[in-house]
Write a protein that holds these residues in place. Structure first.
Motif, PDB file in Angstrom:
ATOM      1  N   ALA A 130       5.232 -55.956  24.961  1.00 60.77           N
ATOM      2  CA  ALA A 130       3.976 -55.493  24.358  1.00 60.77           C
ATOM      3  C   ALA A 130       4.229 -54.594  23.174  1.00 60.77           C
ATOM      4  O   ALA A 130       3.089 -54.491  22.013  1.00 60.77           O
ATOM      5  N   ASP A 131       5.355 -54.321  22.672  1.00 61.85           N
ATOM      6  CA  ASP A 131       5.775 -53.483  21.318  1.00 61.85           C
ATOM      7  C   ASP A 131       5.374 -54.737  20.293  1.00 61.85           C
ATOM      8  O   ASP A 131       4.992 -54.066  19.170  1.00 61.85           O
ATOM      9  N   VAL A 132       6.099 -55.816  20.469  1.00 63.53           N
ATOM     10  CA  VAL A 132       5.848 -56.828  19.276  1.00 63.53           C
ATOM     11  C   VAL A 132       4.444 -57.004  18.937  1.00 63.53           C
ATOM     12  O   VAL A 132       4.072 -57.264  17.925  1.00 63.53           O
ATOM     13  N   VAL A 133       4.019 -57.398  20.060  1.00 63.83           N
ATOM     14  CA  VAL A 133       2.397 -57.956  19.687  1.00 63.83           C
ATOM     15  C   VAL A 133       1.429 -56.560  19.281  1.00 63.83           C
ATOM     16  O   VAL A 133       0.489 -56.873  18.613  1.00 63.83           O
ATOM     17  N   ALA A 255       8.037 -55.840  10.878  1.00 64.61           N
ATOM     18  CA  ALA A 255       9.361 -55.102  10.732  1.00 64.61           C
ATOM     19  C   ALA A 255       9.101 -53.664  10.195  1.00 64.61           C
ATOM     20  O   ALA A 255       9.656 -52.749  10.880  1.00 64.61           O
ATOM     21  N   LEU A 256       8.289 -53.600   9.358  1.00 63.09           N
ATOM     22  CA  LEU A 256       7.869 -52.314   8.718  1.00 63.09           C
ATOM     23  C   LEU A 256       7.131 -51.359   9.731  1.00 63.09           C
ATOM     24  O   LEU A 256       7.182 -50.264   9.664  1.00 63.09           O
ATOM     25  N   THR A 257       6.301 -51.732  10.678  1.00 61.15           N
ATOM     26  CA  THR A 257       5.844 -51.402  11.787  1.00 61.15           C
ATOM     27  C   THR A 257       6.752 -50.761  12.818  1.00 61.15           C
ATOM     28  O   THR A 257       6.370 -49.529  13.586  1.00 61.15           O
ATOM     29  N   MET A 258       7.682 -51.669  13.226  1.00 67.57           N
ATOM     30  CA  MET A 258       8.456 -51.182  14.266  1.00 67.57           C
ATOM     31  C   MET A 258       9.779 -50.786  14.171  1.00 67.57           C
ATOM     32  O   MET A 258      10.078 -49.702  15.113  1.00 67.57           O
ATOM     33  N   PHE A 259      10.411 -50.485  13.121  1.00 66.79           N
ATOM     34  CA  PHE A 259      11.730 -50.314  12.848  1.00 66.79           C
ATOM     35  C   PHE A 259      11.896 -49.353  11.531  1.00 66.79           C
ATOM     36  O   PHE A 259      10.908 -49.208  11.068  1.00 66.79           O
ATOM     37  N   GLN A 260      12.822 -48.621  11.608  1.00 67.17           N
ATOM     38  CA  GLN A 260      13.201 -47.638  10.647  1.00 67.17           C
ATOM     39  C   GLN A 260      14.936 -47.711  10.623  1.00 67.17           C
ATOM     40  O   GLN A 260      15.607 -48.303  11.526  1.00 67.17           O
ATOM     41  N   THR A 266      17.792 -54.547   8.662  1.00 70.10           N
ATOM     42  CA  THR A 266      18.280 -55.749   9.249  1.00 70.10           C
ATOM     43  C   THR A 266      16.922 -56.808   9.650  1.00 70.10           C
ATOM     44  O   THR A 266      17.126 -57.975   9.420  1.00 70.10           O
ATOM     45  N   ALA A 267      16.027 -56.034  10.184  1.00 67.58           N
ATOM     46  CA  ALA A 267      14.699 -56.936  10.466  1.00 67.58           C
ATOM     47  C   ALA A 267      13.884 -57.467   9.226  1.00 67.58           C
ATOM     48  O   ALA A 267      13.737 -58.299   9.156  1.00 67.58           O
ATOM     49  N   MET A 268      14.210 -56.615   8.065  1.00 65.33           N
ATOM     50  CA  MET A 268      13.360 -57.068   6.880  1.00 65.33           C
ATOM     51  C   MET A 268      14.197 -58.295   6.175  1.00 65.33           C
ATOM     52  O   MET A 268      13.830 -59.191   5.454  1.00 65.33           O
ATOM     53  N   ALA A 269      15.514 -58.299   6.700  1.00 68.60           N
ATOM     54  CA  ALA A 269      16.424 -59.206   5.829  1.00 68.60           C
ATOM     55  C   ALA A 269      15.942 -60.748   6.616  1.00 68.60           C
ATOM     56  O   ALA A 269      16.431 -61.808   5.798  1.00 68.60           O
ATOM     57  N   VAL A 270      15.568 -60.873   7.594  1.00 72.59           N
ATOM     58  CA  VAL A 270      15.295 -61.981   8.540  1.00 72.59           C
ATOM     59  C   VAL A 270      14.245 -62.912   7.804  1.00 72.59           C
ATOM     60  O   VAL A 270      14.551 -63.989   7.172  1.00 72.59           O
TER      61      VAL A 270
END
Length: 433
Positions: A130-133, A255-260, A266-270
């Motif tokens: 649910a978090d991803v969607v 990535a910008l919405t979910m992580f800090q 790491t998420a942005m690097a993908v």
């Protein structure tokens, strides 16, 4: 309200897709819409094979949660519009690429969230799906859909309305220039807006191998599966590009919405690393496909001639001009011309000698009693008026043997007719393509 960067990016995207779509002859696109086998294979590769490969890497690899979620978003996203650009400059089947871009963009509204729900549920804890969607930026997704679909529609309308090969050439140049500008704009934006947290080269080797595997695996499986269903070679190249070239901007947005913090880095690097990979891998792949004779460009011309020439336009124009002239030893008054309509609706004008074929006898579509046979590839419907020529010629191809030239033409689907060899060499009849 949209920022200047968003407006500029969408404007360049519009001109890129518009230019590529306006390059395509409308009759070629209509033929591709009937190419159900290629379309279904493209959808299967885009929304089944690549997401499964991403899931397998995340499930059984060593990527952490943030990188894994980001990779799932990348592999579940619709193909990027850059795929049209790659197919254009490397002379794959651009008509099929434009068709697939329109279809995959529409299907992504449903299939992308569905894939993310399924694969994030089984790859991570049940709370993550649910978090991803929920983190998907549906506003940006619908804006991109509107830009792409409107650009494709307007481009195809302009191609049909202007009815000019010269216009197709200019539209192709517009799309190429917009693609180059969009690449430069995206590179500038990523370097100026990301700060210092996006450390793409500070990861373990497992990270780079894990992100690379879906791209390489998708490319390999695309070529195997499209070969198994006997698609022609430019179509195989097109679907391979469509499968592997992804819209990494969606993963960046998630990535910008979910992580800090470190998870964000790491998420942005993908998506950043995958974007570099897909450009390098597909670049080498397209060059290899060209040298193997898998594209519409002759494999032995100069590289810069190949990427600077739209064989999508010139081969279509050249095909419209192909005709067969039959010269017989009798006087012109001894010749009779009959018109036969083939089962596919194509009109064949057959000239034959009255002495050799009885005047009232019907001629078979495939073979006449005059001793020669005519096989036809699909011919585009004749327009109400001739299309304005481009004024360009196909580039000269270095000398090749007759057999090599024949094989290359067959690979590209450019053979329109086949004549009996003994009749072609006969002094009484001369045939010229």
């Amino acid at each position: 309200m949209m920022s200047f960067n968003e407006i500029a990016g969408n404007a360049l995207l519009f001109f890129l897709v518009f230019g590529m779509s306006a390059t395509v002859d409308i009759h070629m696109l209509l033929l591709q819409l009937k190419n159900i086998k290629a379309i279904l294979m493209g959808v299967f590769l885009q929304f089944a094979i690549l997401p499964v490969l991403g899931f397998l890497v995340v499930k059984y690899g060593t990527l952490d949660r943030s990188a894994g979620i980001s990779l799932l978003v990348v592999t579940s996203s619709p193909g990027g519009s850059y795929s049209n650009w790659w197919c254009s400059i490397f002379n794959a089947d651009l008509a099929l690429s434009v068709t697939m871009t329109a279809i995959s963009t529409l299907l992504s509204v449903v299939l992308m969230p569905a894939n993310l729900l399924i694969y994030s549920r089984y790859a991570f804890d049940h709370a993550d799906d649910a978090d991803v969607v929920d983190s998907l930026d549906f506003n940006s997704l619908f804006i991109a859909l509107t830009v792409v679909i409107s650009a494709i529609g307007l481009g195809l309308f302009a191609s049909a309305k202007v009815h000019s090969y010269k216009f197709n050439i200019y539209a192709n140049k517009l799309g190429n220039y917009a693609g180059i500008a969009l690449v430069a704009f995206s590179a500038l934006l990523s370097n100026t807006s990301g700060g210092g947290d996006q450390k793409i080269w500070n990861h373990e080797w497992q990270f780079y191998v894990g992100v690379m595997l879906p791209c390489l695996g998708g490319l390999l499986l695309s070529n195997v599966l499209t070969s198994c269903v006997s698609l022609n070679k430019p179509e195989r190249v097109t679907l391979s590009v469509e499968c592997c070239y992804q819209n990494v901007g969606i993963a960046t947005s998630v990535a910008l919405t979910m992580f800090q913090g470190e998870e964000l880095a790491t998420a942005m690097a993908v998506p950043l690393y995958y974007g570099l990979l897909e450009a390098v891998i597909l670049g080498f792949y397209c060059i290899g496909a060209w040298k193997l004779g898998w594209t519409k460009a002759p494999k032995n011309i100069n590289f810069f001639t190949m990427i600077g020439t739209s064989f999508e336009v010139l081969t279509t124009e050249h095909g419209d001009l192909i005709a067969i002239e039959v010269s017989l030893p009798k006087n012109q008054k001894d010749l009779k011309e009959k018109t036969k309509i083939g089962s596919d609706g194509d009109i064949l004008h057959l000239k034959h000698s009255i002495d050799e074929c009885d005047e009232d006898e019907e001629m078979d579509y495939d073979e006449t009693k005059c001793g020669w046979k005519c096989l036809t590839a699909p011919i585009l419907p004749s327009p109400t008026k001739p299309k304005e020529p481009s004024g360009l010629q196909l580039p000269e191809v270095p000398f090749e043997s007759e057999e090599a030239t024949r094989v290359e033409k067959e690979q590209k689907g450019l053979h329109m007719y086949s004549l009996w060899e003994e009749r072609e060499k006969s002094p009484r009849n001369r045939f010229r393509l």
